[in-house]
Write an enzyme that holds these catalytic residues in place. Structure first.
Site, PDB file in Angstrom:
ATOM      1  CE  LYS A 169      -4.539   0.718   0.200  1.00  0.00           C
ATOM      2  NZ  LYS A 169      -5.614  -0.323  -0.470  1.00  0.00           N
TER       3      LYS A 169
HETATM    4  P1  NAD Z   1     -12.589   7.359  -3.765  1.00  0.00           P
HETATM    5  O1  NAD Z   1     -11.727   8.571  -3.381  1.00  0.00           O
HETATM    6  O2  NAD Z   1     -12.958   7.225  -5.152  1.00  0.00           O
HETATM    7  O3  NAD Z   1     -14.083   7.626  -3.078  1.00  0.00           O
HETATM    8  C1  NAD Z   1     -14.152   8.254  -1.612  1.00  0.00           C
HETATM    9  C2  NAD Z   1     -15.506   8.133  -1.444  1.00  0.00           C
HETATM   10  O4  NAD Z   1     -15.662   8.673   0.239  1.00  0.00           O
HETATM   11  C3  NAD Z   1     -15.791   9.807  -1.773  1.00  0.00           C
HETATM   12  O5  NAD Z   1     -17.314   9.761  -2.252  1.00  0.00           O
HETATM   13  C4  NAD Z   1     -15.588  10.855  -0.643  1.00  0.00           C
HETATM   14  O6  NAD Z   1     -16.400  12.056  -0.983  1.00  0.00           O
HETATM   15  C5  NAD Z   1     -16.021   9.914   0.324  1.00  0.00           C
HETATM   16  N1  NAD Z   1     -15.124  10.340   1.605  1.00  0.00           N
HETATM   17  C6  NAD Z   1     -13.758  10.732   1.661  1.00  0.00           C
HETATM   18  N2  NAD Z   1     -13.501  10.960   2.879  1.00  0.00           N
HETATM   19  C7  NAD Z   1     -14.702  10.900   3.653  1.00  0.00           C
HETATM   20  C8  NAD Z   1     -15.040  10.964   5.068  1.00  0.00           C
HETATM   21  N3  NAD Z   1     -13.902  11.565   5.986  1.00  0.00           N
HETATM   22  N4  NAD Z   1     -16.336  10.998   5.411  1.00  0.00           N
HETATM   23  C9  NAD Z   1     -17.313  10.670   4.630  1.00  0.00           C
HETATM   24  N5  NAD Z   1     -16.879  10.292   3.355  1.00  0.00           N
HETATM   25  C10 NAD Z   1     -15.765  10.488   2.790  1.00  0.00           C
HETATM   26  O7  NAD Z   1     -12.055   6.355  -3.187  1.00  0.00           O
HETATM   27  P2  NAD Z   1     -12.246   4.685  -3.344  1.00  0.00           P
HETATM   28  O8  NAD Z   1     -11.504   4.152  -4.295  1.00  0.00           O
HETATM   29  O9  NAD Z   1     -13.853   4.516  -3.845  1.00  0.00           O
HETATM   30  O10 NAD Z   1     -12.164   3.978  -1.963  1.00  0.00           O
HETATM   31  C11 NAD Z   1     -13.003   4.014  -0.859  1.00  0.00           C
HETATM   32  C12 NAD Z   1     -12.680   2.776   0.139  1.00  0.00           C
HETATM   33  O11 NAD Z   1     -12.646   1.970  -0.690  1.00  0.00           O
HETATM   34  C13 NAD Z   1     -11.162   2.869   0.636  1.00  0.00           C
HETATM   35  O12 NAD Z   1     -11.145   2.564   2.011  1.00  0.00           O
HETATM   36  C14 NAD Z   1     -10.447   2.091  -0.342  1.00  0.00           C
HETATM   37  O13 NAD Z   1      -9.408   1.767   0.714  1.00  0.00           O
HETATM   38  C15 NAD Z   1     -11.272   1.103  -0.359  1.00  0.00           C
HETATM   39  N6  NAD Z   1     -11.141   0.259  -1.683  1.00  0.00           N
HETATM   40  C16 NAD Z   1     -10.896   0.661  -3.056  1.00  0.00           C
HETATM   41  C17 NAD Z   1     -10.693   0.066  -4.175  1.00  0.00           C
HETATM   42  C18 NAD Z   1     -10.733   0.468  -5.479  1.00  0.00           C
HETATM   43  O14 NAD Z   1     -10.552  -0.373  -6.324  1.00  0.00           O
HETATM   44  N7  NAD Z   1     -10.609   1.870  -5.591  1.00  0.00           N
HETATM   45  C19 NAD Z   1     -10.624  -1.299  -3.937  1.00  0.00           C
HETATM   46  C20 NAD Z   1     -10.777  -2.001  -2.324  1.00  0.00           C
HETATM   47  C21 NAD Z   1     -10.880  -1.352  -1.340  1.00  0.00           C
END
Ligand code: NAD
Length: 411
Positions: free
Chosen positions: A101
């Site tokens: 990561k």
């Molecule tokens: P992203 O940046 O595309 O979206 C994040 C979302 O969460 C946005 O809508 C943002 O406004 C909201 N957000 C951010 N900070 C916040 C807060 N403090 N309170 C409330 N809402 C908040 O990110 P993502 O890629 O969708 O990732 C989201 C989660 O999923 C993370 O924990 C990431 O590690 C996990 N994840 C992502 C992937 C992937 O393929 N992108 C895969 C596995 C896990």
């Protein structure tokens, strides 16, 4: 967060009777890189010192794999915990990677496009010696996206003198990205709904869903849920939430966010506080934003019967116990959101072979891997009489421990 990840690992290692030498080895990452670098703002005179991290937890079974997040409070402990979770996740879905990561301590919402590009290229240069298509392959995560991955790929390729698409996944299809990678994590979550609903005797055709987070994971989970016939009644992001008990127009909300960056101001639903999604009267709750959002202060307010974890580590250990005591069925992050790394693996395979698959092939293989992983984990949960999180960790750790033991100790 790292202490929680190790605490969880120790608990499961004891349940499994894991070899103490192997357990000791798996508790710490194999390599951690911490960098600081200067970043010039668009206002030319301001130069800020930025911290960045890349942690590689396990290099036993192949290259390491994991996202890079941009967030103002990301730190080494968080990135290390997430690298460890990535190891178990890769193992659960059977892809030949160890976990990694990365993180850059910056708020991407405050950056211009030019600033985002400069930070990305400089950070890539800082970690260039520890990444590569056969060593460590980054991907998008919180605060990063396809464009950031494209700049990372370009910087790496400029450095080695030829195009290396396989150095990163989650890049745009025009650069060797896989079709259906963008949707993979959210779609993968929703593929598990029928199996999870079956466990709690819920009819998916009548189920309502609330989603915390409307970025890559939350948005595509909402779209996939909508397409699967579930009723998405609430979504939220960093600006707040929107709620319509009769079901949201997911496509319209997605269009709004595309045009306005955040949900705030979306006109066709009731505005609610972001945190309110956790206590809504829904059947399925999908936390898909940041870690630690379901905690002892709000776990008893959760009314959903199913919690499917899209974000990494959204539920604290205390809240996890509280939910389970009340009979809530939790599909843990390392299983539920593994669709992302699964299609990232497909992308890497396609890049290495220079042979690309159709969307139908990608989606069918994703569905097969996700549903099989759920079945495997659920069988362990029943056989060992443990919860799904413990079962998923058992599956993940077991394969890694077996690999470590047969490789032996050098020299
Ligand atoms: P992203 O940046 O595309 O979206 C994040 C979302 O969460 C946005 O809508 C943002 O406004 C909201 N957000 C951010 N900070 C916040 C807060 N403090 N309170 C409330 N809402 C908040 O990110 P993502 O890629 O969708 O990732 C989201 C989660 O999923 C993370 O924990 C990431 O590690 C996990 N994840 C992502 C992937 C992937 O393929 N992108 C895969 C596995 C896990």
């Amino acid at each position: 967060m790292y202490r929680e990840a190790v605490g969880q690992f120790d608990r499961v290692a004891a349940v499994m009777g894991l070899d103490a030498n192997v357990a000791d080895r798996l508790r710490v990452p194999q390599k951690s890189t911490v960098v600081s670098f200067p970043f010039r703002h668009d206002t030319y005179n301001k130069v800020e010192t930025i911290f960045g991290y890349r942690v590689q937890h396990l290099t036993t079974m192949g290259p390491t794999k994991g996202g890079i997040r941009y967030a103002p409070d990301v730190d080494l402990g968080e990135v290390t915990a997430l690298a460890m979770l990535m190891t178990w996740k890769c193992s659960i879905v059977g892809v030949p990677f160890g976990g990694a990561k990365g993180g850059v301590r910056i708020d991407p919402m405050k950056l211009s496009r030019a600033e985002l590009q400069r930070v990305t290229r400089r950070f890539t240069m800082e970690i260039i010696n520890v990444i590569g298509p056969d060593t460590d392959i980054p991907a998008p995560d919180l605060g990063t996206n396809e464009q950031v991955m494209a700049w990372l790929m370009d910087t790496y390729s400029q450095h080695v003198g030829h195009a290396v698409p396989a150095v990163v996944t989650g890049k745009p299809p025009a650069l060797g990205g896989s079709v259906a990678r963008r949707e993979a994590t959210g779609r993968g979550l929703i593929f598990l709904v029928p199996q999870a609903a079956n466990v709690v005797d819920l009819n998916p055709a009548e189920a309502t869903v609330a989603i915390h987070g409307f970025g890559n994971v939350g948005l595509y989970a909402a779209i996939a849920a909508d397409q699967a016939g579930l009723k998405v009644v609430a979504v939220s992001d960093i600006s707040g939430g929107v709620y319509n008990p009769d079901g949201l127009d997911v496509a319209a909300a997605a269009k709004w966010v595309d045009e306005n960056r955040v949900l705030a101001g979306y006109p066709d639903a009731d505005a609610i506080e972001g945190e309110e999604v956790f206590s809504l009267d829904v059947d399925i709750l999908i936390p898909a934003a940041v870690q630690g959002v379901i905690h002892k202060g709000n776990a008893d307010d959760v009314k959903a019967r199913l919690v499917i974890e899209g974000a990494n580590n959204p539920t604290t250990l205390e809240a996890d116990d509280m939910l389970r005591e009340r009979g809530v069925f939790i599909v843990p992050d390392i299983l539920a959101n593994a669709g992302g790394v699964t299609v990232s693996y497909f992308e890497w395979v396609q890049d290495v072979q220079k042979y690309f698959w159709t969307e139908n092939e990608v989606v069918a293989r994703l569905r097969e891997i996700m549903t099989r992983a759920f079945e495997d984990v659920h069988s362990i949960a029943i056989a060992e009489n443990v919860d799904m999180r413990t079962a998923a960790l058992i599956k993940g750790i077991r394969r890694v421990a077996d690999a470590k033991l047969v490789r032996g100790v050098f020299p």
